[in-house]
Each structure stands twice: as structure tokens, then as C-alpha cells.
Design a protein around this motif. Sequence first.
Motif, PDB file in Angstrom:
ATOM      1  N   LYS A 178       0.839  -1.206   0.000  1.00 46.75           N
ATOM      2  CA  LYS A 178       0.000   0.000   0.000  1.00 46.75           C
ATOM      3  C   LYS A 178       0.877   1.260   0.000  1.00 46.75           C
ATOM      4  O   LYS A 178       0.617   2.220  -0.725  1.00 46.75           O
ATOM      5  CB  LYS A 178      -0.900  -0.044   1.246  1.00 46.75           C
ATOM      6  N   GLU A 179       1.931   1.192   0.812  1.00 47.40           N
ATOM      7  CA  GLU A 179       2.827   2.347   0.895  1.00 47.40           C
ATOM      8  C   GLU A 179       3.530   2.587  -0.446  1.00 47.40           C
ATOM      9  O   GLU A 179       3.664   3.732  -0.902  1.00 47.40           O
ATOM     10  CB  GLU A 179       3.862   2.088   1.995  1.00 47.40           C
ATOM     11  N   LEU A 180       3.941   1.494  -1.086  1.00 43.82           N
ATOM     12  CA  LEU A 180       4.618   1.629  -2.379  1.00 43.82           C
ATOM     13  C   LEU A 180       3.664   2.228  -3.422  1.00 43.82           C
ATOM     14  O   LEU A 180       4.037   3.084  -4.223  1.00 43.82           O
ATOM     15  CB  LEU A 180       5.153   0.263  -2.847  1.00 43.82           C
ATOM     16  N   LYS A 181       2.436   1.761  -3.361  1.00 42.31           N
ATOM     17  CA  LYS A 181       1.423   2.294  -4.285  1.00 42.31           C
ATOM     18  C   LYS A 181       1.226   3.801  -4.049  1.00 42.31           C
ATOM     19  O   LYS A 181       1.244   4.595  -4.992  1.00 42.31           O
ATOM     20  CB  LYS A 181       0.103   1.547  -4.046  1.00 42.31           C
ATOM     21  N   GLU A 182       1.087   4.180  -2.788  1.00 39.54           N
ATOM     22  CA  GLU A 182       0.857   5.603  -2.487  1.00 39.54           C
ATOM     23  C   GLU A 182       2.037   6.465  -2.938  1.00 39.54           C
ATOM     24  O   GLU A 182       1.874   7.533  -3.522  1.00 39.54           O
ATOM     25  CB  GLU A 182       0.611   5.791  -0.988  1.00 39.54           C
ATOM     26  N   LYS A 183       3.226   5.934  -2.690  1.00 39.93           N
ATOM     27  CA  LYS A 183       4.424   6.705  -3.064  1.00 39.93           C
ATOM     28  C   LYS A 183       4.550   6.807  -4.592  1.00 39.93           C
ATOM     29  O   LYS A 183       5.057   7.800  -5.105  1.00 39.93           O
ATOM     30  CB  LYS A 183       5.663   6.080  -2.438  1.00 39.93           C
ATOM     31  N   SER A 184       4.112   5.773  -5.289  1.00 37.84           N
ATOM     32  CA  SER A 184       4.180   5.803  -6.752  1.00 37.84           C
ATOM     33  C   SER A 184       3.169   6.824  -7.293  1.00 37.84           C
ATOM     34  O   SER A 184       3.457   7.566  -8.232  1.00 37.84           O
ATOM     35  CB  SER A 184       3.896   4.420  -7.342  1.00 37.84           C
ATOM     36  N   PHE A 185       1.989   6.852  -6.688  1.00 44.45           N
ATOM     37  CA  PHE A 185       0.994   7.861  -7.075  1.00 44.45           C
ATOM     38  C   PHE A 185       1.520   9.280  -6.799  1.00 44.45           C
ATOM     39  O   PHE A 185       1.400  10.176  -7.634  1.00 44.45           O
ATOM     40  CB  PHE A 185      -0.335   7.640  -6.330  1.00 44.45           C
ATOM     41  N   ASP A 186       2.131   9.450  -5.613  1.00 43.68           N
ATOM     42  CA  ASP A 186       2.709  10.769  -5.258  1.00 43.68           C
ATOM     43  C   ASP A 186       3.659  11.253  -6.339  1.00 43.68           C
ATOM     44  O   ASP A 186       3.661  12.412  -6.732  1.00 43.68           O
ATOM     45  CB  ASP A 186       3.568  10.644  -3.983  1.00 43.68           C
ATOM     46  N   LEU A 187       4.472  10.299  -6.775  1.00 48.31           N
ATOM     47  CA  LEU A 187       5.510  10.607  -7.750  1.00 48.31           C
ATOM     48  C   LEU A 187       4.893  11.135  -9.043  1.00 48.31           C
ATOM     49  O   LEU A 187       5.306  12.167  -9.577  1.00 48.31           O
ATOM     50  CB  LEU A 187       6.261   9.286  -8.022  1.00 48.31           C
ATOM     51  N   VAL A 188       3.883  10.436  -9.521  1.00 49.68           N
ATOM     52  CA  VAL A 188       3.261  10.816 -10.786  1.00 49.68           C
ATOM     53  C   VAL A 188       2.428  12.098 -10.610  1.00 49.68           C
ATOM     54  O   VAL A 188       2.408  12.965 -11.487  1.00 49.68           O
ATOM     55  CB  VAL A 188       2.408   9.644 -11.333  1.00 49.68           C
ATOM     56  N   GLU A 189       1.790  12.229  -9.453  1.00 52.52           N
ATOM     57  CA  GLU A 189       1.025  13.457  -9.204  1.00 52.52           C
ATOM     58  C   GLU A 189       1.947  14.671  -9.191  1.00 52.52           C
ATOM     59  O   GLU A 189       1.631  15.736  -9.689  1.00 52.52           O
ATOM     60  CB  GLU A 189       0.304  13.359  -7.860  1.00 52.52           C
ATOM     61  N   ARG A 190       3.136  14.443  -8.629  1.00 54.11           N
ATOM     62  CA  ARG A 190       4.100  15.526  -8.489  1.00 54.11           C
ATOM     63  C   ARG A 190       4.758  15.888  -9.821  1.00 54.11           C
ATOM     64  O   ARG A 190       4.893  17.041 -10.164  1.00 54.11           O
ATOM     65  CB  ARG A 190       5.173  15.070  -7.497  1.00 54.11           C
ATOM     66  N   SER A 191       5.127  14.860 -10.599  1.00 52.12           N
ATOM     67  CA  SER A 191       5.973  15.116 -11.777  1.00 52.12           C
ATOM     68  C   SER A 191       5.363  14.750 -13.114  1.00 52.12           C
ATOM     69  O   SER A 191       5.978  14.964 -14.151  1.00 52.12           O
ATOM     70  CB  SER A 191       7.298  14.373 -11.623  1.00 52.12           C
ATOM     71  N   GLY A 192       4.196  14.123 -13.114  1.00 50.40           N
ATOM     72  CA  GLY A 192       3.574  13.733 -14.390  1.00 50.40           C
ATOM     73  C   GLY A 192       3.975  12.318 -14.799  1.00 50.40           C
ATOM     74  O   GLY A 192       4.743  11.653 -14.100  1.00 50.40           O
ATOM     75  N   PHE A 193       3.447  11.906 -15.968  1.00 53.40           N
ATOM     76  CA  PHE A 193       3.725  10.541 -16.439  1.00 53.40           C
ATOM     77  C   PHE A 193       5.074  10.503 -17.155  1.00 53.40           C
ATOM     78  O   PHE A 193       5.161  10.272 -18.351  1.00 53.40           O
ATOM     79  CB  PHE A 193       2.583  10.039 -17.321  1.00 53.40           C
ATOM     80  N   CYS A 194       6.125  10.758 -16.351  1.00 51.34           N
ATOM     81  CA  CYS A 194       7.479  10.759 -16.901  1.00 51.34           C
ATOM     82  C   CYS A 194       7.968   9.332 -17.081  1.00 51.34           C
ATOM     83  O   CYS A 194       7.350   8.373 -16.630  1.00 51.34           O
ATOM     84  CB  CYS A 194       8.418  11.505 -15.966  1.00 51.34           C
ATOM     85  N   GLU A 195       9.132   9.233 -17.731  1.00 55.41           N
ATOM     86  CA  GLU A 195       9.693   7.901 -17.983  1.00 55.41           C
ATOM     87  C   GLU A 195      10.359   7.342 -16.723  1.00 55.41           C
ATOM     88  O   GLU A 195      10.188   6.190 -16.383  1.00 55.41           O
ATOM     89  CB  GLU A 195      10.699   8.005 -19.132  1.00 55.41           C
ATOM     90  N   TYR A 196      11.107   8.173 -16.038  1.00 58.13           N
ATOM     91  CA  TYR A 196      11.782   7.726 -14.812  1.00 58.13           C
ATOM     92  C   TYR A 196      11.934   8.906 -13.865  1.00 58.13           C
ATOM     93  O   TYR A 196      11.718  10.054 -14.266  1.00 58.13           O
ATOM     94  CB  TYR A 196      13.119   7.030 -15.125  1.00 58.13           C
ATOM     95  N   PHE A 197      12.273   8.611 -12.608  1.00 63.06           N
ATOM     96  CA  PHE A 197      12.148   9.643 -11.574  1.00 63.06           C
ATOM     97  C   PHE A 197      13.329   9.602 -10.597  1.00 63.06           C
ATOM     98  O   PHE A 197      13.924   8.543 -10.374  1.00 63.06           O
ATOM     99  CB  PHE A 197      10.867   9.418 -10.757  1.00 63.06           C
ATOM    100  N   ASN A 198      13.544  10.738  -9.962  1.00 69.47           N
ATOM    101  CA  ASN A 198      14.573  10.818  -8.930  1.00 69.47           C
ATOM    102  C   ASN A 198      14.007  10.213  -7.628  1.00 69.47           C
ATOM    103  O   ASN A 198      12.986  10.694  -7.131  1.00 69.47           O
ATOM    104  CB  ASN A 198      14.943  12.294  -8.720  1.00 69.47           C
ATOM    105  N   PRO A 199      14.660   9.172  -7.088  1.00 75.77           N
ATOM    106  CA  PRO A 199      14.105   8.493  -5.909  1.00 75.77           C
ATOM    107  C   PRO A 199      14.186   9.312  -4.623  1.00 75.77           C
ATOM    108  O   PRO A 199      13.543   9.003  -3.635  1.00 75.77           O
ATOM    109  CB  PRO A 199      14.969   7.230  -5.785  1.00 75.77           C
ATOM    110  N   ILE A 200      14.984  10.397  -4.677  1.00 75.33           N
ATOM    111  CA  ILE A 200      15.160  11.211  -3.473  1.00 75.33           C
ATOM    112  C   ILE A 200      14.174  12.387  -3.461  1.00 75.33           C
ATOM    113  O   ILE A 200      13.451  12.597  -2.505  1.00 75.33           O
ATOM    114  CB  ILE A 200      16.609  11.800  -3.389  1.00 75.33           C
ATOM    115  N   ASP A 201      14.153  13.148  -4.580  1.00 73.94           N
ATOM    116  CA  ASP A 201      13.285  14.341  -4.553  1.00 73.94           C
ATOM    117  C   ASP A 201      12.094  14.260  -5.521  1.00 73.94           C
ATOM    118  O   ASP A 201      11.316  15.211  -5.622  1.00 73.94           O
ATOM    119  CB  ASP A 201      14.113  15.620  -4.815  1.00 73.94           C
ATOM    120  N   GLY A 202      11.978  13.172  -6.254  1.00 75.22           N
ATOM    121  CA  GLY A 202      10.795  12.978  -7.098  1.00 75.22           C
ATOM    122  C   GLY A 202      10.804  13.679  -8.449  1.00 75.22           C
ATOM    123  O   GLY A 202       9.820  13.601  -9.190  1.00 75.22           O
TER     124      GLY A 202
END
Length: 396
Positions: free
Chosen positions: A355-379
Amino acid sequence: MNLKEIYLSVLKVNQRTTGDLMYTLPSSSVYPCQWLWDSCFHAIIYTKFEEFDRAKDEIRSLLAGQWENGMVPHMIYWQREARHICNWGTDKKTSSITQPPMIAYAVERIFEATGDKNFVKEVFDKLDNYYKWLHRERSFNDLLFVIHPWETGEDDFVAWDDVYGLKEQMPSKDVLKKIKLEILRQYVQTGLNPKTFVEKDVFSIKCLLFNTVYLKNLRSMLHLAEEIGSKETKHYNATLSKTIVSFEKELLDQKTGLYSSAYNHGKEQLADSSETSSVFLPLFAGIPTKQNAEKLVKEHLLDEDRFWTRYPVPTVATDHSSFQPDRYWRGSTWININWFIYKGLIDYGFDDTAKELKEKSFDLVERSGFCEYFNPIDGTGYGPKDFCWSGLIFDM
Ligand code: GLC
């Protein structure tokens, strides 16, 4: 617009039609062809959205590019020349290498959602040819070897540096590109003969991700064969059992309980591989014992100094000397890897972590959009912003 509406517009931009075939580009701004495992992910996402015809078309177009020998190429150039970046050694409008074999799993998902046995019957022989080609042309002791970094799907992965004999910890993009083109050149020189190529000892790896996907897909093939009453049920039962045995024997370090890729025909494990996100992937195929799974999750995945960052899961542990949070497969977070791990966590009953991984993955996309890859520290998001498989968050 909410996140789903934004994503639907991303899909729309990337949908293409050639004749009566429909497929979805990974990203029209950067990846203007059809890609093998991307299309499987797209089919899974369409299935989740109950766009079943689209899901089936994604598989049909992929299989329309299949070679007579059974190989499904990793790229299909429906609307352009295949030679635009390199010489694949073929006149076909496709590449001459493959990618993680996710097709049977995608078809199984479509079947589970629709109950459509006719679709399974329509594609089964093609899938059967592909998985048999993999076993015939690409296996030693029932595990598959890949012959190019592009086949792994994790193109610039840190774990392959050892195989190239690279001394520098942070090779530039150009250095890695040259290496990849040279490996392809040498493969083409063999007349596209994997066995001859392996003897040259240029690049042949029993890749953990590739074999995990293969094993999971053998389970799907067995299931599909049973559903349509195919005589191949026996074959997939036997192949699956042998593959599980080899997987444990060759890719598991008994001392640490960790999995890794192997090279030199599986005799040597790639040390760096267990320092990467791949180490968690066997959960997706239901391979680790409950005890090993527990260890993987509690001692490694949830380690905040290595993998459990603000935006997990980094492709390389953050304390590794080659870790680069903004580099392609060399530390950045990818949604498809999170999705594999999420599915594995659910299967093993680690619901809270999932559940936590799912929430964090959603956070990432909400924050930065449907990008290809992401910074694991600041998103921060990198690569194109219209990257389709990042929509796998909707299947978490
Ligand atoms: C990159 C990725 C590969 C993917 C392709 C298209 O090459 O490394 O895994 O299939 O882009 O998205």
C-alpha cells in the motif's frame, strides 16, 4: 483534470493505426515505434480500464511482427525505416533482438477480465512459438540468456558494467551507447546466431529480470493451455518445473538468500546485481520461500538508507558507489519496476508495504507527471512526460 483524465490524454496522443493494426507508442515524442514489453504493459493498463478491444489489439499488432522462427522482436517500425539508429542485420521492419517476454501474462490478464477463450485460441500458437523459440535458442539449463543490454529492458543497468569490463564508476551516456552499438555490431556479424555469439563471450547474461518475467509467463502459458484444453499443458508443466529448479540453483546465493543475474553461462553471479531493484523481482514470479521473502522485504526493501527512499524503489541502492539518482537505469525509480514489486508484495501478503509503495508511486506521478523515470530522493521526473507504462500505477 484528474490524474486518470490526464493519463487518458497521454494514451490518446500515443495511439497509432497501421492498416488494421492498432498499437500504442511508449511516447510519441521520444519512442516512435512499437516496443515489446511496453505494449504488454499497455495491454494490462487497457484491461484495467476495461478497454478490452484496445488491449487485444496491442497484443495482435505485437504478434504481427513475429518472425517465422518464433522470435518476437523488441521493436517494430511500423511507420518508418528500421535502420534509422543502427543496423539490425535484417531487412524486416523490426529489430533483431527480443525483450522481457511479458506477452503471455498480458494475455492471461485479458482472459481473466473477459473470459474470452476465443482470443486465447487466436493467439495461443504464436505465443507457444515464441516461448519455445526462447527455450530452443536462448537457454542453458532451462534459464534464458540475453545477448544485448537492450534485451534486458534495463538498458544502462549498473550491473552490466562488470560484463563490459568498465573501470569507471559513472560512465557517460555516450560511452554506454558506443558499447551497446558495438555489441549489436558483433551480433549482426554472426548472422544473428545466438549460439555463435555466446561463444565469442561478448555479452551473454542470465538476467534476473528477464528470467523472472519468463518464469511468471510460463505459469501464464500453463494456465492458458489448461483453459483452452491444449495438449501443450504437459510441455509447460515440465518446462516450468525445470526452470524453477535452475532458478534456485543458479540465481540464488544460498549464503545471503539474495538473487542476482549471472554470466559466463550462469557459473558466476554478478555481484552488483543484488545491489539493484532486480533483487526484489523474484517475488513477482512467486519464487522465494516465505522466509527469504521476509528477509528481502524487511532487511533490504525497507532499508531507508538503501532502497526505501522518499520515492522508492531506486534501481540501484542509494549507498552503492555507482548510484546516480538522475540516470537512466543507474539509480532512478521506474514505475514498471515498482509495479512488479507491488504485485509480488501483494502475493506474499505484505499488504501494508504494498500500500505504501502504491501511495508513493501515485505521489511521484502526481508531483511530476507521467514521466519515464524519476529521482528516488526528490521525485523530479525525467525523460518524456507522455510515457505510457507509467500508467501502471492504475494497476497497483
Ligand atoms: C528504453 C527502456 C526500455 C523500453 C524502451 C521504450 O529503451 O530502457 O525498457 O522498452 O525505452 O520505452
